[in-house]
Every structure is written in C-alpha cells, then in structure tokens.
Design an enzyme around this catalytic site. Structure first.
Site, PDB file in Angstrom:
ATOM      1  N   GLU A  65      14.122 147.941 -16.305  1.00  0.00           N
ATOM      2  CA  GLU A  65      12.874 146.966 -16.539  1.00  0.00           C
ATOM      3  C   GLU A  65      12.191 146.674 -15.346  1.00  0.00           C
ATOM      4  O   GLU A  65      12.049 145.507 -15.076  1.00  0.00           O
ATOM      5  CB  GLU A  65      13.520 145.320 -17.111  1.00  0.00           C
ATOM      6  CG  GLU A  65      14.170 145.796 -18.357  1.00  0.00           C
ATOM      7  CD  GLU A  65      14.622 144.499 -19.136  1.00  0.00           C
ATOM      8  OE1 GLU A  65      14.456 143.522 -18.537  1.00  0.00           O
ATOM      9  OE2 GLU A  65      15.074 144.496 -20.227  1.00  0.00           O
TER      10      GLU A  65
ATOM     11  N   GLU B 167      18.356 148.717 -24.770  1.00  0.00           N
ATOM     12  CA  GLU B 167      18.791 147.320 -24.966  1.00  0.00           C
ATOM     13  C   GLU B 167      18.173 146.639 -26.305  1.00  0.00           C
ATOM     14  O   GLU B 167      17.037 146.840 -26.429  1.00  0.00           O
ATOM     15  CB  GLU B 167      18.410 146.288 -23.819  1.00  0.00           C
ATOM     16  CG  GLU B 167      19.131 146.626 -22.550  1.00  0.00           C
ATOM     17  CD  GLU B 167      18.877 145.738 -21.380  1.00  0.00           C
ATOM     18  OE1 GLU B 167      18.599 144.507 -21.817  1.00  0.00           O
ATOM     19  OE2 GLU B 167      18.897 146.291 -20.161  1.00  0.00           O
TER      20      GLU B 167
HETATM   21  O1  AHR Z   1      21.168 142.109 -21.389  1.00  0.00           O
HETATM   22  C1  AHR Z   1      20.649 140.939 -20.648  1.00  0.00           C
HETATM   23  C2  AHR Z   1      19.694 141.358 -19.569  1.00  0.00           C
HETATM   24  O2  AHR Z   1      18.492 141.543 -20.434  1.00  0.00           O
HETATM   25  C3  AHR Z   1      19.669 142.694 -18.813  1.00  0.00           C
HETATM   26  O3  AHR Z   1      20.151 142.764 -17.766  1.00  0.00           O
HETATM   27  C4  AHR Z   1      18.007 143.120 -18.593  1.00  0.00           C
HETATM   28  O4  AHR Z   1      17.576 144.394 -18.551  1.00  0.00           O
HETATM   29  C5  AHR Z   1      17.256 142.358 -19.851  1.00  0.00           C
HETATM   30  O5  AHR Z   1      16.238 141.657 -19.554  1.00  0.00           O
END
Ligand code: AHR
Length: 522
Positions: free
Chosen positions: A189, A308
C-alpha cells in the site's frame, strides 16, 4: 421473456417466489482457477502472530510454539498460500531482527500499529509454520524504510543454497536447505499516506523496478507483485496502476489489489450490493494492465494478486481505545455476523468470476485479526461466520469457472441500481466428475426458485445442497456459542434431464454439488 416469479410449493401453494433462470454451458469457460485464489494473510498486528499462529505458553502449542488447534483449522481450509509479514507492518520491518538466536533479537517500537514487536517470530519460523500447515509462503519486502539492498539480501537468505553471507546465515540459523520462497510482494500500500515511507507513484515505480531487478538477479525463478492502489477510492487510482506498470511492466508479474467493505450505515440491501464495487474495481485494474500492455507493445500479460480482501469495520471503535506499545494486544478483532458471511460469499464469487486474471487472492487476515479463525488465549479455537463460505469456496471452487448467464430479478439500493438478487456461478472439476453451483440469495423478502439449465451435464446428479442461513442477520459465533451460525445440509434439489431446480431461502449462501453418474446422454 422468462417470468421472474413462480408459485411455491414448499412454502405453501399460492406463495409467489421470485424466480431465476441460469444457463450454463460446458464450453463457456471463464478460466481455470489458480489454487492460490484461496489464500490468506498473516501480519504482525494484534494477536495474529503472537497468540494466533504462535503461542508458546499455550497448552495447544507444539514443540515450536505453534498452536496445533489453529493449524488444524488452517489445514481444514486448505489455505494454499499465506502472505506475510504485512501489511503496513512490513514498511518499517528489518527482517534481520527476526532471524537468529531468539534471545539476541531486539524489541522495537512498531510504528504501523504503535505496538512493541518482540521479534520472537520471524521469517524462519513463518516458513517452518507454512510447511507444517501445508501452505506456501508469500513474503513482502520493506519498501518503506528499506529498499533494494535489504530485499535482495532477504531473497539471498531464503533462496540461495550456500556459500554467501546471507545463505550461510540461514544455514547457521539451522535451516540447511533453502526456503525456496517463490512469491514476493514489492512493499505494501505504498500509495497511502498512512504507510511508513509512503511514496508518490513515480517514486514507488522507480524503487519497485530497481528492487525487482536485483531480487530476480539473485533468483530468476521468483514471481513479483507490484503494489497497486490501496483501494479504488484512492485519489491516485487508477493513474497509480498505469504509472507503476509503465515502469515495472517487464520486471513484475502481478499488480496488487486490496478491498475492505463495511456496513457502517446498517443498510443491509446496500451492504450486500457492495460486491459490485469489487467487480468494477477488478475490471478497471484489468483495463489498466492491458492499456500498459498495448502502450508497450508487450506480449506479456500482467495478472492480479488480490492480496487483501474482507469485511472490516466492527472493531474500529474499540481500536480507538487501545493503549500504545503493547505486545500482541487484542486489536482489530472483528466479530463477524451472518450478513458479513453473505457478502464474503459474494466477494468470493467476484474473485472466481475473474479467475482469468485474478490468480492470487488473500482473505485478510487468517487468525484473530479480521479473521475466519479465532484463538482464545488460554483456551481453544472457534470459527467465525465468514469461515464457512471461505471453506466452501476453497474446497469446491477449484476448477473451470463457467460463464453462468443468469436471468434474475434485480433490486436497487441507496448506492446501486440493477443489483442481481441471485448472485451465482458454477465451477466444473470434470476430472473429478464434479460440478458446483455457488449462490447467494440477496432477497430480503423470500426465497428464490432457481432453475439451472445444465444441458451439457445431463449425466450428473445432485449429491449435496449446503444451505447457510440465519434468521438474525446480526448473529455471530463466539467462544461460548461457537456454532450459533452454521451451515446445514438441505434436501437435494430436483434434477430432471439437465435442469436443476433449487430453492434458495431468503438471504442465504448455497452450495449445490453435482457428481457425474455416467456418460452424458445426447
Ligand atoms: O489488514 C490490515 C491492514 O489493512 C494492512 O496492514 C494494510 O495493508 C491494510 O490497510
């Protein structure tokens, strides 16, 4: 025009069910699923590692301190790949802190989540855990506070056989054979201002390319994931994707996507429609990849690592009260409800529907933190509501995803129009002689009578119908009531001459399994 209503039988004569007709052809294959579509994610955050995977003080711990009960559930889920160690955490992580004799490993202030990291669990422990859990490691490198040098050293540590500084360091630490880590993420990110070492798209693109280059020089067999946007609402989306790929096109293999959905407004119809955001987002990122391919006149295709995805919002208020600088605190422990499980079911179908381009996906996360598996400290494990659709997709969703043309009633909600009431698709595993129908009925009023025209599968027979429903959409499981919300086996649906007729109850997740019973009749 097909009538979208039908007279019910089971719920009493005269009751009008909504009706959907779904046509599926054996040859209309969207794509073959990559096993890694059913992956997950473990970060150094809250009790995901400490108290989740690793809990040496627990009665459940094996000789390495890994929780056996957690591992059993991971194996039940058949998780093919686990991303590690972050997440935001990785952008401040020095991997060398987490290897070697445990007593020499430093404690650090961890700035992604304002915790204390004790480093008693690191790369070697994670790779060992993966081997025991039957899963593949996917490692992220730090492109926040570190860069190409630290990343190429980690590849050398993990994958080089022997005779160099870092490969010999691994051997001295007790791991004679290389870890053989194939899949790597170039940071996390990096477009987000919350990220340690946040970068502009051009800064990131340059660093990602140079890092990719040297990592592949150390081990040309690895696959690399460049960071895409943190979500489709980012101001730099989708320019970020094109800028990053214009620089890295030939040095990376995948671009990442992340999404977290929520129901803060407590609007069920709107919440269940949010899988459409995921569909749109995937289509846009595919378009960005193919635009850059055309600009570059490249023959190579960049695919997607959706590394994610989940529902996430229940714990936000509690998180605000958390005291800083704790080791493994209770943090981001969302207690999932049944409605979350329905949306997770639809999100899984969004991934399957684009399995032609989404090759890797990671439910974020795996244990304790926004997770399907919960481990009680000093106690046992229990399954959250979202465990079940994830399990079903992982067990039965591998194969050829077939294009299902669904003629279904539609509804509108606050932010969306023309939302299919029936979200459905089919996956064929013809070698195994299995065909699976996945379906979410999003209708708040009643059941949907679904007719599947499966003329190419006349020699199949229904063998199971799993129904997952709950009268209370806000109900969840807990350590004291771990099976309050659980799927059940329903009566087998009717099947006649290639037509499957199934009743999907109001607001339910359904898995209908068919098995080949003999040769197809013409
Ligand atoms: O999964 C939790 C967080 O969400 C992770 O660390 C990040 O990559 C995202 O914003």
């Amino acid at each position: 025009m097909i009538s979208l209503y039908a007279y019910g039988t089971k719920e009493g004569l005269g009751f009008m069910h909504k009706k959907a007709v779904v046509t599926v052809h054996r040859d209309s294959v969207v794509g073959q699923t990559d096993d890694r579509l059913f992956g997950s994610f473990i970060e150094h955050i809250g009790r995901a590692v400490y108290g989740g995977l690793y809990d040496p003080g627990s009665a459940q711990a094996d000789g390495s301190g890994f929780r056996k009960d957690v591992m059993e559930l991971v194996r039940e889920l058949r998780v093919p790949v686990v991303r590690y160690p972050g997440g935001n955490f990785v952008s401040g992580y020095n991997w060398e802190d987490g290897v070697g004799p445990v007593e020499k490993r430093p404690k650090r202030t961890e700035l992604a989540w304002f915790a204390v990291e004790n480093n008693t669990f690191g790369t070697d422990e994670f790779v060992k855990w993966c081997g025991l859990a039957g899963t593949e490691p996917m490692l992220a490198v730090n492109l926040g506070t570190k860069g190409a040098d630290s990343a190429r050293n980690l590849v050398e540590y993990c994958n080089h056989p022997r005779g160099t500084r870092y490969s010999d360091m691994r051997r001295a630490n007790g791991y004679e054979s290389p870890h053989g880590v194939r899949l790597w993420c170039l940071g996390n990110e990096m477009d987000g201002p919350w990220q340690i070492g946040h970068k502009t798209m051009h800064e990131y693109a340059r660093v990602a390319h140079e890092t990719a280059k040297v990592m592949k020089w150390v081990d040309p067999s690895i696959e690399l994931v460049a960071c895409g946007s943190s979500n489709s609402g980012m101001p730099t989306f989708p320019k970020w994707e094109t800028a990053v790929l214009e620089e890295t096109y030939e040095s990376v293999d995948y671009i990442s996507m992340h999404i977290y959905l929520e129901n803060m407004e407590n609007d069920l119809k709107n919440f269940l429609a949010k899988s459409l955001i995921m569909d749109d987002y995937i289509n846009s990122v595919v378009a960005a990849c193919d635009y850059v391919k055309a600009v570059k006149r490249s023959k190579k295709r960049i695919n997607i690592s959706f590394d994610e995805w989940n529902v996430w919002y229940h714990s936000f208020d509690d998180n605000k009260k958390l005291e800083r600088w704790q080791e493994g605190p209770e943090f981001n422990e969302d207690m999932y409800t049944f409605e979350d499980a329905l949306l997770v079911g639809s999100m899984l179908m969004s991934l399957l529907r684009r399995c032609d381009r989404v090759k890797i996906a990671c439910l974020a996360q795996l244990v304790n933190v926004i997770a399907p598996i919960m481990a009680v400290s000093g106690g046992g494990v229990w399954k959250q509501t979202i465990f079940h659709p994830y399990l079903h997709a992982s067990l039965y969703g591998r194969g050829a995803v077939l294009d299902a043309k669904a003629d279904t009633p539609l509804y509108d909600s606050k932010d969306f129009t023309d939302i299919p009431v029936l979200d459905t698709l089919c996956v064929a595993d013809e070698e195994g002689g299995a065909l699976t129908v996945f379906a979410v009925n999003k209708d708040c009023e009643g059941g949907v009578l679904a007719e599947y025209i499966l003329s190419d599968f006349k020699n199949y027979r229904p063998v199971s119908h799993i129904v997952y429903e709950c009268g209370d959409m806000k109900a969840g499981n807990s350590p004291v009531d771990p099976n309050r919300v659980a799927p059940r086996e329903a009566e087998l649906p009717a099947f006649d001459n290639g037509a499957l007729c199934a009743m999907f109850p109001k607001l339910s997740w359904n898995v209908v399994r068919l098995a080949a019973a003999g040769p197809a009749k013409a």
